[in-house]
Scaffold this motif. Structure first.
Motif, PDB file in Angstrom:
ATOM      1  N   THR A  70       0.826  -1.202   0.000  1.00  0.00           N
ATOM      2  CA  THR A  70       0.000   0.000   0.000  1.00  0.00           C
ATOM      3  C   THR A  70       0.869   1.264   0.000  1.00  0.00           C
ATOM      4  O   THR A  70       0.564   2.244  -0.664  1.00  0.00           O
ATOM      5  N   ILE A  71       1.985   1.200   0.728  1.00  0.00           N
ATOM      6  CA  ILE A  71       2.901   2.336   0.769  1.00  0.00           C
ATOM      7  C   ILE A  71       3.470   2.629  -0.614  1.00  0.00           C
ATOM      8  O   ILE A  71       3.576   3.784  -1.034  1.00  0.00           O
ATOM      9  N   GLU A  72       3.794   1.580  -1.350  1.00  0.00           N
ATOM     10  CA  GLU A  72       4.296   1.767  -2.722  1.00  0.00           C
ATOM     11  C   GLU A  72       3.240   2.468  -3.575  1.00  0.00           C
ATOM     12  O   GLU A  72       3.556   3.349  -4.374  1.00  0.00           O
ATOM     13  N   ILE A  73       2.003   2.083  -3.392  1.00  0.00           N
ATOM     14  CA  ILE A  73       0.895   2.703  -4.142  1.00  0.00           C
ATOM     15  C   ILE A  73       0.761   4.181  -3.770  1.00  0.00           C
ATOM     16  O   ILE A  73       0.670   5.047  -4.643  1.00  0.00           O
ATOM     17  N   PHE A  74       0.791   4.470  -2.475  1.00  0.00           N
ATOM     18  CA  PHE A  74       0.641   5.866  -2.023  1.00  0.00           C
ATOM     19  C   PHE A  74       1.807   6.733  -2.529  1.00  0.00           C
ATOM     20  O   PHE A  74       1.613   7.892  -2.885  1.00  0.00           O
ATOM     21  N   LEU A  75       3.006   6.140  -2.540  1.00  0.00           N
ATOM     22  CA  LEU A  75       4.168   6.887  -3.043  1.00  0.00           C
ATOM     23  C   LEU A  75       3.956   7.238  -4.511  1.00  0.00           C
ATOM     24  O   LEU A  75       4.141   8.384  -4.922  1.00  0.00           O
ATOM     25  N   ASP A  76       3.564   6.251  -5.265  1.00  0.00           N
ATOM     26  CA  ASP A  76       3.399   6.455  -6.703  1.00  0.00           C
ATOM     27  C   ASP A  76       2.248   7.417  -6.997  1.00  0.00           C
ATOM     28  O   ASP A  76       2.285   8.168  -7.972  1.00  0.00           O
ATOM     29  N   ALA A  77       1.248   7.414  -6.125  1.00  0.00           N
ATOM     30  CA  ALA A  77       0.091   8.298  -6.315  1.00  0.00           C
ATOM     31  C   ALA A  77       0.368   9.717  -5.798  1.00  0.00           C
ATOM     32  O   ALA A  77      -0.484  10.595  -5.906  1.00  0.00           O
ATOM     33  N   GLY A  78       1.549   9.941  -5.225  1.00  0.00           N
ATOM     34  CA  GLY A  78       1.898  11.272  -4.722  1.00  0.00           C
ATOM     35  C   GLY A  78       1.204  11.633  -3.415  1.00  0.00           C
ATOM     36  O   GLY A  78       1.090  12.813  -3.067  1.00  0.00           O
ATOM     37  N   LEU A  79       0.759  10.620  -2.670  1.00  0.00           N
ATOM     38  CA  LEU A  79       0.039  10.885  -1.420  1.00  0.00           C
ATOM     39  C   LEU A  79       0.972  10.916  -0.210  1.00  0.00           C
ATOM     40  O   LEU A  79       0.625  11.482   0.829  1.00  0.00           O
ATOM     41  N   ILE A  80       2.103  10.277  -0.343  1.00  0.00           N
ATOM     42  CA  ILE A  80       3.108  10.320   0.726  1.00  0.00           C
ATOM     43  C   ILE A  80       4.485  10.513   0.093  1.00  0.00           C
ATOM     44  O   ILE A  80       4.646  10.303  -1.107  1.00  0.00           O
ATOM     45  N   ARG A  81       5.457  10.912   0.911  1.00  0.00           N
ATOM     46  CA  ARG A  81       6.822  10.949   0.416  1.00  0.00           C
ATOM     47  C   ARG A  81       7.729  10.136   1.330  1.00  0.00           C
ATOM     48  O   ARG A  81       7.433   9.941   2.504  1.00  0.00           O
ATOM     49  N   LYS A  82       8.807   9.649   0.718  1.00  0.00           N
ATOM     50  CA  LYS A  82       9.735   8.784   1.438  1.00  0.00           C
ATOM     51  C   LYS A  82      10.939   9.609   1.860  1.00  0.00           C
ATOM     52  O   LYS A  82      11.368  10.490   1.122  1.00  0.00           O
ATOM     53  N   HIS A  83      11.474   9.311   3.028  1.00  0.00           N
ATOM     54  CA  HIS A  83      12.616  10.076   3.532  1.00  0.00           C
ATOM     55  C   HIS A  83      13.868   9.249   3.735  1.00  0.00           C
ATOM     56  O   HIS A  83      13.799   8.044   3.935  1.00  0.00           O
ATOM     57  N   GLN A  84      14.980   9.951   3.676  1.00  0.00           N
ATOM     58  CA  GLN A  84      16.293   9.354   3.944  1.00  0.00           C
ATOM     59  C   GLN A  84      16.802   9.967   5.246  1.00  0.00           C
ATOM     60  O   GLN A  84      17.546  10.931   5.203  1.00  0.00           O
ATOM     61  N   PHE A  85      16.367   9.445   6.341  1.00  0.00           N
ATOM     62  CA  PHE A  85      16.822  10.004   7.609  1.00  0.00           C
ATOM     63  C   PHE A  85      18.115   9.346   8.080  1.00  0.00           C
ATOM     64  O   PHE A  85      18.623   9.660   9.143  1.00  0.00           O
ATOM     65  N   GLY A  86      18.625   8.425   7.278  1.00  0.00           N
ATOM     66  CA  GLY A  86      19.946   7.862   7.548  1.00  0.00           C
ATOM     67  C   GLY A  86      20.002   6.861   8.672  1.00  0.00           C
ATOM     68  O   GLY A  86      21.068   6.569   9.194  1.00  0.00           O
ATOM     69  N   GLU A  87      18.847   6.289   9.033  1.00  0.00           N
ATOM     70  CA  GLU A  87      18.882   5.250  10.059  1.00  0.00           C
ATOM     71  C   GLU A  87      19.732   4.101   9.560  1.00  0.00           C
ATOM     72  O   GLU A  87      19.805   3.826   8.362  1.00  0.00           O
ATOM     73  N   LYS A  88      20.317   3.401  10.502  1.00  0.00           N
ATOM     74  CA  LYS A  88      21.202   2.301  10.134  1.00  0.00           C
ATOM     75  C   LYS A  88      20.439   1.144   9.515  1.00  0.00           C
ATOM     76  O   LYS A  88      20.868   0.533   8.560  1.00  0.00           O
ATOM     77  N   THR A  89      19.285   0.828  10.085  1.00  0.00           N
ATOM     78  CA  THR A  89      18.558  -0.346   9.597  1.00  0.00           C
ATOM     79  C   THR A  89      17.854  -0.028   8.286  1.00  0.00           C
ATOM     80  O   THR A  89      17.187   0.984   8.154  1.00  0.00           O
TER      81      THR A  89
END
Ligand SMILES: [Zn+2]
Length: 157
Positions: A70-89
């Motif tokens: 679902t997250i992949e769908i929301f990303l592609d639909a422009g409803l959410i954005r993904k972040h690079q907060f640099g967590e190790k995991t």
């Protein structure tokens, strides 16, 4: 946010999702709308585990696979954005709702002497960044649609 505006926003994003699923010939399942609503009720960044726990607490049973999908769908639909907060995991990418948000950037503060354990994330908006964008557009003759800027650090003593 005023409850009427919030209701209106929810109607808007659900319509965006409905249209997206229709255009892509994806199944129009009710759980996608429930997950979307939960995300838009949140006021902070989240990862897949946070979202999974939240859904469990609400006695709404979805698998982690469904959440990833679902997250992949929301990303592609422009409803959410993904972040690079640099967590190790690698599994803990962060996301946030994005449809109504003003562009903002992030300052990621790690705990001192930790292995990139996040202490705090501060959102900021600095108008000088707009100035840099305008200058780059002029210099290279391009239209810039989006940008990504993160500062990473630790608190001063
Ligand atoms: Zn943010």
């Amino acid at each position: 946010m005023d409850p009427k505006q919030k209701e209106l926003n929810l109607t808007t994003i659900k319509e965006v999702l409905r249209q997206y699923l229709h255009d892509k010939n994806f199944r129009n399942t009710p759980e996608r709308y429930t997950i979307l609503e939960e995300i838009y009720n949140m006021d902070h960044h989240f990862n897949v585990d946070d979202l999974y726990l939240l859904m469990m607490q609400k006695k709404y049973h979805v698998s982690k696979a469904t959440i990833y999908n679902t997250i992949e769908i929301f990303l592609d639909a422009g409803l959410i954005r993904k972040h690079q907060f640099g967590e190790k995991t690698l599994t803990s990418s962060s996301y946030e709702k994005s449809y109504f948000d003003k562009q903002h950037d992030h300052l990621v503060i790690y705990k001192k002497d930790s292995d990139k354990e996040i202490q705090e994330i501060i959102e900021f908006c600095d108008p000088r960044i707009q100035g840099i964008k305008d200058a780059i557009e002029d210099a290279f003759g391009v239209n810039i649609d989006s940008h990504s800027l993160y500062f990473y650090g630790t608190k001063k003593d």
